[in-house]
Design a protein around this motif. Structure first.
Motif, mmCIF file in Angstrom:
data_model
loop_
_atom_site.group_PDB
_atom_site.id
_atom_site.type_symbol
_atom_site.label_atom_id
_atom_site.label_comp_id
_atom_site.label_asym_id
_atom_site.label_seq_id
_atom_site.Cartn_x
_atom_site.Cartn_y
_atom_site.Cartn_z
ATOM 1 N N ASP A 192 126.102 34.270 108.997
ATOM 2 C CA ASP A 192 126.842 33.018 108.799
ATOM 3 C C ASP A 192 125.928 31.809 108.977
ATOM 4 O OD1 ASP A 192 129.143 34.398 108.280
ATOM 5 O OD2 ASP A 192 129.970 34.195 110.296
ATOM 6 N N PHE A 193 125.034 31.895 109.952
ATOM 7 C CA PHE A 193 124.103 30.789 110.169
ATOM 8 C C PHE A 193 123.182 30.617 108.969
ATOM 9 C CE2 PHE A 193 119.792 29.595 111.670
ATOM 10 C CZ PHE A 193 120.060 28.275 111.979
ATOM 11 N N GLN A 194 122.631 31.693 108.479
ATOM 12 C CA GLN A 194 121.735 31.619 107.329
ATOM 13 C C GLN A 194 122.464 31.110 106.089
ATOM 14 O OE1 GLN A 194 119.995 35.546 107.011
ATOM 15 N NE2 GLN A 194 118.385 35.070 108.495
ATOM 16 N N ASN A 195 123.699 31.544 105.896
ATOM 17 C CA ASN A 195 124.478 31.059 104.756
ATOM 18 C C ASN A 195 124.766 29.570 104.865
ATOM 19 O OD1 ASN A 195 124.622 33.575 103.497
ATOM 20 N ND2 ASN A 195 126.477 34.159 104.601
ATOM 21 N N SER A 196 124.965 29.093 106.085
ATOM 22 C CA SER A 196 125.217 27.671 106.302
ATOM 23 C C SER A 196 123.987 26.843 105.945
ATOM 24 C CB SER A 196 125.624 27.432 107.754
ATOM 25 O OG SER A 196 125.903 26.072 107.986
ATOM 26 N N VAL A 197 122.822 27.281 106.419
ATOM 27 C CA VAL A 197 121.581 26.587 106.082
ATOM 28 C C VAL A 197 121.344 26.621 104.579
ATOM 29 C CG1 VAL A 197 119.066 26.633 106.354
ATOM 30 C CG2 VAL A 197 120.535 27.049 108.335
ATOM 31 N N LEU A 198 121.574 27.774 103.974
ATOM 32 C CA LEU A 198 121.371 27.920 102.538
ATOM 33 C C LEU A 198 122.313 27.024 101.749
ATOM 34 C CD1 LEU A 198 119.671 29.493 100.487
ATOM 35 C CD2 LEU A 198 121.480 31.224 100.442
ATOM 36 N N GLU A 199 123.528 26.851 102.227
ATOM 37 C CA GLU A 199 124.483 25.989 101.535
ATOM 38 C C GLU A 199 123.992 24.545 101.501
ATOM 39 O OE1 GLU A 199 129.264 24.855 101.560
ATOM 40 O OE2 GLU A 199 128.352 25.777 103.341
ATOM 41 N N TRP A 200 123.465 24.044 102.628
ATOM 42 C CA TRP A 200 122.929 22.672 102.640
ATOM 43 C C TRP A 200 121.792 22.547 101.621
ATOM 44 C CZ3 TRP A 200 118.690 19.672 102.917
ATOM 45 C CH2 TRP A 200 118.841 18.348 103.310
ATOM 46 N N LEU A 201 120.897 23.501 101.619
ATOM 47 C CA LEU A 201 119.754 23.456 100.711
ATOM 48 C C LEU A 201 120.210 23.456 99.250
ATOM 49 C CD1 LEU A 201 117.465 26.012 102.589
ATOM 50 C CD2 LEU A 201 117.100 23.544 102.450
ATOM 51 N N GLN A 202 121.182 24.272 98.928
ATOM 52 C CA GLN A 202 121.630 24.392 97.547
ATOM 53 C C GLN A 202 122.392 23.156 97.082
ATOM 54 O OE1 GLN A 202 123.817 28.093 97.769
ATOM 55 N NE2 GLN A 202 122.018 29.338 97.260
ATOM 56 N N VAL A 203 123.228 22.597 97.951
ATOM 57 C CA VAL A 203 123.972 21.385 97.585
ATOM 58 C C VAL A 203 123.012 20.221 97.353
ATOM 59 C CG1 VAL A 203 125.601 19.647 98.425
ATOM 60 C CG2 VAL A 203 126.102 22.084 98.730
ATOM 61 N N VAL A 204 122.053 20.061 98.238
ATOM 62 C CA VAL A 204 121.098 18.958 98.113
ATOM 63 C C VAL A 204 120.182 19.169 96.909
ATOM 64 C CG1 VAL A 204 119.137 17.842 99.238
ATOM 65 C CG2 VAL A 204 121.203 18.360 100.547
ATOM 66 N N GLU A 205 119.778 20.406 96.673
ATOM 67 C CA GLU A 205 118.945 20.698 95.498
ATOM 68 C C GLU A 205 119.681 20.383 94.205
ATOM 69 O OE1 GLU A 205 116.691 24.468 93.301
ATOM 70 O OE2 GLU A 205 117.599 24.728 95.282
ATOM 71 N N SER A 206 120.956 20.728 94.162
ATOM 72 C CA SER A 206 121.753 20.459 92.971
ATOM 73 C C SER A 206 121.871 18.964 92.700
ATOM 74 C CB SER A 206 123.153 21.065 93.141
ATOM 75 O OG SER A 206 123.978 20.760 92.033
ATOM 76 N N HIS A 207 121.920 18.177 93.760
ATOM 77 C CA HIS A 207 122.068 16.729 93.582
ATOM 78 C C HIS A 207 120.766 16.056 93.154
ATOM 79 C CE1 HIS A 207 123.474 12.646 94.201
ATOM 80 N NE2 HIS A 207 122.360 12.425 94.876
ATOM 81 N N TYR A 208 119.680 16.330 93.871
ATOM 82 C CA TYR A 208 118.413 15.641 93.593
ATOM 83 C C TYR A 208 117.592 16.318 92.506
ATOM 84 C CZ TYR A 208 119.282 12.974 97.872
ATOM 85 O OH TYR A 208 119.840 12.155 98.835
ATOM 86 N N GLY A 209 117.915 17.565 92.181
ATOM 87 C CA GLY A 209 117.180 18.249 91.129
ATOM 88 C C GLY A 209 115.822 18.753 91.544
ATOM 89 N N VAL A 210 115.609 18.957 92.843
ATOM 90 C CA VAL A 210 114.330 19.440 93.347
ATOM 91 C C VAL A 210 114.597 20.253 94.612
ATOM 92 C CG1 VAL A 210 113.947 17.333 94.686
ATOM 93 C CG2 VAL A 210 111.999 18.767 94.060
#
Length: 304
Positions: A192-210
């Motif tokens: 659950d912790f790893q999925n939470s960290v991964l979710e932040w990374l994916q949401v931010v990546e989707s927004h900034y495109g990097v």
């Protein structure tokens, strides 16, 4: 007559002994009685064992290659050899910075400061009180700048990602967003912790495109973020007062001390190096050909 009187006076002057009960001594406890029978060599062995455990604990957590930090109390900072691209990371703890003095006189190991990482947000509500000024000044004085978010265990990853996006307006030439992960909730499973960290990374990546940069310290990465899914993100490793990194994977940044000193900054500041050339660093920035390209860059929106 005189003799009898003398005898009576002498007897009267004597003090009668007090009748007292015998003193009862408390019996020692079972533990004390057992300890009295422990041979001397066992005491020595116990003492050496305790000392050995203490030395191991101190070495493992403060000195060894897996330690988070070793605070340098004496002497100067040892700078990593073979690296020319240096930078710092700052927050409100550095106070008000004299940016002109920092640009004109600031150097690390006789090399100019090339990049500045700046704390922006924490959790889903906090904004570093000096972020906006630091973020603006860093660009005005010619530094390659980046912004980081301190990951909280008290709020959801999606809410934290939204808070960072609404606060930080990255522009072409800025470094990718950074996620600073240093804590794991005790009651949360590793998955659950790893999925939470991964979710932040994916949401931010989707927004900034990097792809965001993932910051954490050496031991935390090995214990909690050692899944291959995190290896796709540029790694910024915190590992203090070691001559070389023991981490076998790829990494981009190395925070090698938290006790640096520079003109224009009061108090200690973190020193970092980039694993590559200045050209490589610039190619890593938003808008470069190796990230997303200028035409593909999406301007951050006001709300997420």
């Amino acid at each position: 007559m005189s003799g009898n009187k003398t005898i009576k006076r002498s007897q009267a002057g004597r003090k009668r002994p007090r009748l007292t009960s015998p003193v009862r001594r408390k019996k020692p406890s079972v533990i004390i009685r057992l300890l009295r029978h422990v041979p001397g060599w066992a005491w020595w062995m116990g003492g050496f064992s305790i000392a050995g455990i203490y030395i191991w604990f101190f070495y493992y957590f403060f000195v060894s290659s897996s330690a988070l930090r070793w605070q340098a109390l004496y002497g100067e900072i040892n700078y990593p050899e073979g690296f020319d691209i240096h930078g710092i990371d700052i927050s409100h703890y550095q106070g008000e910075i004299d940016w002109e003095l920092l640009r004109n006189q600031g150097s690390i190991d006789d090399c100019p400061i090339c990049f500045v990482m700046i704390k922006a947000t924490e959790g889903c509500t906090k904004i570093d009180k000096n972020f906006h000024d630091n973020f603006y000044q860093a660009r005005e004085y010619g530094f390659t700048r980046g912004a980081y978010h301190y990951f909280s265990t008290q709020s959801s990853a999606k809410a934290q990602a939204s808070h960072f996006i609404n606060t930080v307006k990255l522009e072409p030439g800025d470094l990718p967003p950074v996620l600073d992960v240093e804590q794991r909730p005790r009651r949360q499973s590793l998955d659950d912790f790893q999925n939470s960290v991964l979710e932040w990374l994916q949401v931010v990546e989707s927004h900034y495109g990097v792809k965001p940069i993932l910051y954490t310290y050496y031991k935390f990465k090995l214990d909690y973020l050692n899944d291959s899914v995190f290896n796709q993100y540029p790694y910024w490793i915190a590992h203090y007062y070691v001559d070389s990194l023991k981490y076998e994977g790829d990494w981009k940044f190395w925070q090698h001390t938290d006790a640096g000193s520079l003109p224009g900054i009061k108090g200690p500041v973190d020193f970092n190096i980039y694993n590559g050339s200045f050209y490589d660093l610039r190619q890593m920035t938003i808008g470069s050909q190796e990230t997303i390209g200028v035409d593909a860059y999406r301007t951050p929106i006001e709300s997420y």
